[in-house]
Scaffold this motif. Sequence first.
Motif, short mmCIF file in Angstrom:
data_model
loop_
_atom_site.label_atom_id
_atom_site.label_comp_id
_atom_site.label_asym_id
_atom_site.label_seq_id
_atom_site.Cartn_x
_atom_site.Cartn_y
_atom_site.Cartn_z
N PRO A 189 107.35 6.99 78.31
CA PRO A 189 108.50 7.27 77.44
C PRO A 189 109.64 6.25 77.60
O PRO A 189 110.33 5.92 76.63
N LEU A 190 109.83 5.75 78.82
CA LEU A 190 110.87 4.75 79.04
C LEU A 190 110.53 3.46 78.30
O LEU A 190 111.38 2.83 77.67
N GLU A 191 109.26 3.05 78.40
CA GLU A 191 108.83 1.82 77.74
C GLU A 191 108.97 1.94 76.22
O GLU A 191 109.35 0.98 75.54
N LYS A 192 108.69 3.12 75.69
CA LYS A 192 108.81 3.34 74.24
C LYS A 192 110.26 3.20 73.80
O LYS A 192 110.55 2.58 72.77
N MET A 193 111.18 3.75 74.59
CA MET A 193 112.60 3.64 74.24
C MET A 193 113.11 2.21 74.39
O MET A 193 113.92 1.74 73.58
N ILE A 194 112.62 1.49 75.40
CA ILE A 194 113.02 0.09 75.57
C ILE A 194 112.60 -0.73 74.35
O ILE A 194 113.36 -1.56 73.84
N ALA A 195 111.39 -0.49 73.87
CA ALA A 195 110.92 -1.22 72.68
C ALA A 195 111.79 -0.90 71.47
O ALA A 195 112.09 -1.78 70.65
N ALA A 196 112.23 0.35 71.36
CA ALA A 196 113.05 0.75 70.21
C ALA A 196 114.44 0.11 70.26
O ALA A 196 115.05 -0.15 69.22
N GLY A 239 115.41 -2.91 68.07
CA GLY A 239 115.58 -2.81 66.63
C GLY A 239 116.93 -2.29 66.18
O GLY A 239 117.19 -2.22 64.98
N PHE A 240 117.80 -1.93 67.11
CA PHE A 240 119.10 -1.38 66.73
C PHE A 240 120.09 -2.50 66.42
O PHE A 240 120.19 -3.47 67.17
N HIS A 241 120.82 -2.33 65.32
CA HIS A 241 121.80 -3.33 64.91
C HIS A 241 123.21 -2.77 64.79
O HIS A 241 124.13 -3.50 64.42
N SER A 242 123.38 -1.49 65.08
CA SER A 242 124.72 -0.92 65.02
C SER A 242 124.81 0.24 66.00
O SER A 242 123.80 0.86 66.36
N LEU A 243 126.02 0.51 66.41
CA LEU A 243 126.26 1.62 67.33
C LEU A 243 125.90 2.95 66.68
O LEU A 243 125.40 3.86 67.34
N PHE A 261 115.07 0.26 82.29
CA PHE A 261 115.50 1.11 81.17
C PHE A 261 117.02 1.31 81.18
O PHE A 261 117.69 1.13 80.16
N ASN A 262 117.56 1.67 82.33
CA ASN A 262 119.00 1.94 82.42
C ASN A 262 119.82 0.70 82.09
O ASN A 262 120.83 0.77 81.38
N PHE A 263 119.40 -0.44 82.61
CA PHE A 263 120.16 -1.67 82.38
C PHE A 263 120.13 -2.06 80.90
O PHE A 263 121.16 -2.39 80.31
N LEU A 264 118.94 -2.04 80.30
CA LEU A 264 118.83 -2.46 78.90
C LEU A 264 119.54 -1.48 77.97
O LEU A 264 120.15 -1.89 76.98
N LEU A 265 119.47 -0.18 78.26
CA LEU A 265 120.18 0.80 77.43
C LEU A 265 121.68 0.58 77.54
O LEU A 265 122.39 0.54 76.52
N ARG A 266 122.18 0.43 78.77
CA ARG A 266 123.61 0.21 78.96
C ARG A 266 124.07 -1.08 78.29
O ARG A 266 125.11 -1.12 77.63
N ARG A 267 123.29 -2.14 78.45
CA ARG A 267 123.66 -3.43 77.86
C ARG A 267 123.72 -3.33 76.34
O ARG A 267 124.65 -3.84 75.70
N THR A 268 122.73 -2.67 75.75
CA THR A 268 122.71 -2.53 74.30
C THR A 268 123.90 -1.73 73.79
O THR A 268 124.57 -2.12 72.82
N PRO A 318 127.73 -9.86 58.47
CA PRO A 318 127.44 -8.85 57.46
C PRO A 318 127.03 -7.51 58.05
O PRO A 318 127.16 -6.49 57.41
N SER A 319 126.51 -7.50 59.26
CA SER A 319 126.15 -6.23 59.89
C SER A 319 126.55 -6.27 61.34
O SER A 319 126.61 -7.33 61.96
N ARG A 320 126.84 -5.10 61.87
CA ARG A 320 127.22 -5.01 63.27
C ARG A 320 125.98 -5.17 64.14
O ARG A 320 124.92 -4.65 63.83
N GLY A 321 126.12 -5.83 65.25
CA GLY A 321 124.95 -6.00 66.10
C GLY A 321 125.29 -6.72 67.37
O GLY A 321 126.42 -7.08 67.64
N ARG A 322 124.25 -6.97 68.14
CA ARG A 322 124.46 -7.57 69.45
C ARG A 322 124.97 -9.00 69.35
O ARG A 322 125.50 -9.53 70.31
#
Length: 487
Positions: free
Chosen positions: A166-173, A176-180, A215-222, A374-378
């Motif tokens: 489940p952690l790997e699945k969330m990391i992959a997702a 793809g996020f471009h906005s808060l 997982f924690n680092f990448l989620l926090r960074r994003t 044009p869009s919010r993102g990293r």
Amino acid sequence: MNKTTTTLHVPAPTRRENPRLAQWKEAREVFPIYLALAKQQEIDIPFPQATRNLPEQPDTALFTQVHEWLEAMDQKVMAHQLRHLLQMTTLNASENSLRALIRRHLRKPKKSNPDRDKIDFLLVQYFALCAPAKIYHKQIEPDDVAQVMQPVLGDVDPAPLDWCAPLEKMIAALRGFHSLREISKTNFIEEGRKVKEGAGGMFYDPAALLAFIRFNFLLRRTLIELMHADLIAIRAGVDQLQSAGVRTIDCHHGGLLGGEPLGRIRKIADEWKQPFQKEYTERTVSQAFENLLGLRRDVEQAIQKAIAGSAPKGSPEGPGETLKKASSARDASNPKAKPREASEAPPAKAEPSGALDFENCMEQIWEQLIATPPSRGRSMTTVKIGGARILMSSWEVTAFVSEDGPSAEDLRRAVVARVLVAAAMESAKETGNATSLDRAMNMARVEVTRLQERVDVAKQAKDTEAAVNLGISTKRLLSTLDEAAKL
């Protein structure tokens, strides 16, 4: 699922080192952190001020007293209190102290849930401090985490465990996020917590610890990158409204009142605190982000309202026309501003890194940060100069877009030096010519010396925030220099 406790083989002291002295050495490393925690939480400290600098060789009474007090403190201090201390003081800049604190908790034969949460936080904190520049800003892989954490966890096979899927699945997702707003609609924080709590003793499997760190680092960074995209947009919107003569706006979406002064909105954006510096849950983090998104919505609606406003009687133009012209007027009065026509033209080919000078690089960084994509993102907190992409921390972005003063100037110089070295490295790899790299490295070394002096000045002035931020930015510059030296 087998939830028996997994034994973690923490790297042990050398064979010749006396076990009692090894314990005392570890206690001396963590003692300043526990003292600071006691002061922060107003917990009694049973050591007079004159005896708080622990000696290298303790007598039996002192050895026992210190260890008993440390154990008592472990029972009183929660993870969010430790997080607040380490993220807001210079105590988070010591690899040795963090390593000793982690090992102290990992060696406990019986670990409580608060112990687990502290270990979870400390491991990510150590990774964030020690990760070299070449992996800090990319899509981090398990091998990267294993390499950075080797001094703490020893040699670990980074192959993912089945139950960590489940952690790997969330990391992959996350990629793809471009906005808060997109990521705020997920429940990733709660899902990660459920995986951790459901693991039982298997949480301490070394491979599992690597998975949670990643997982924690990448989620926090994003989350932080996307959050600062919104903050930058809010500040830019406030500037536009102020240029148009608007003084107050309705901010009910952001959880504020109607008729809020723009000065207060600017202050809120400048002083916005990450929702990870205190005890947090999925609900509290979501609420903080909803307030931020609501505030941006209020600012954008105020801009649209001003643009649509009709001209008052006796005036050749209304606030709408003033607002439309505000950006052009601000550009004309600001020598750093990019001409409007430039945004409509194809992007110019990047200059060779050897042609970059300090001021030119600083201006390019500034222009990229203030541009509204044009869009919010990293990308809002990533700058690309030449062939190098550098991810900037929140305080570094703030130093460019909304702060002034000696501390902000120091941070800007640290970022520019890092960018110049990184760009020169990429150029050297492509061309085989290291002339510009040597020049950039010499310049960066001078900056490191100056920055280290500035960190000392901030510490002496008890400006903790400036000392911490400058210290970490300086460390990242040193990491980039280390990478360059290996070419």
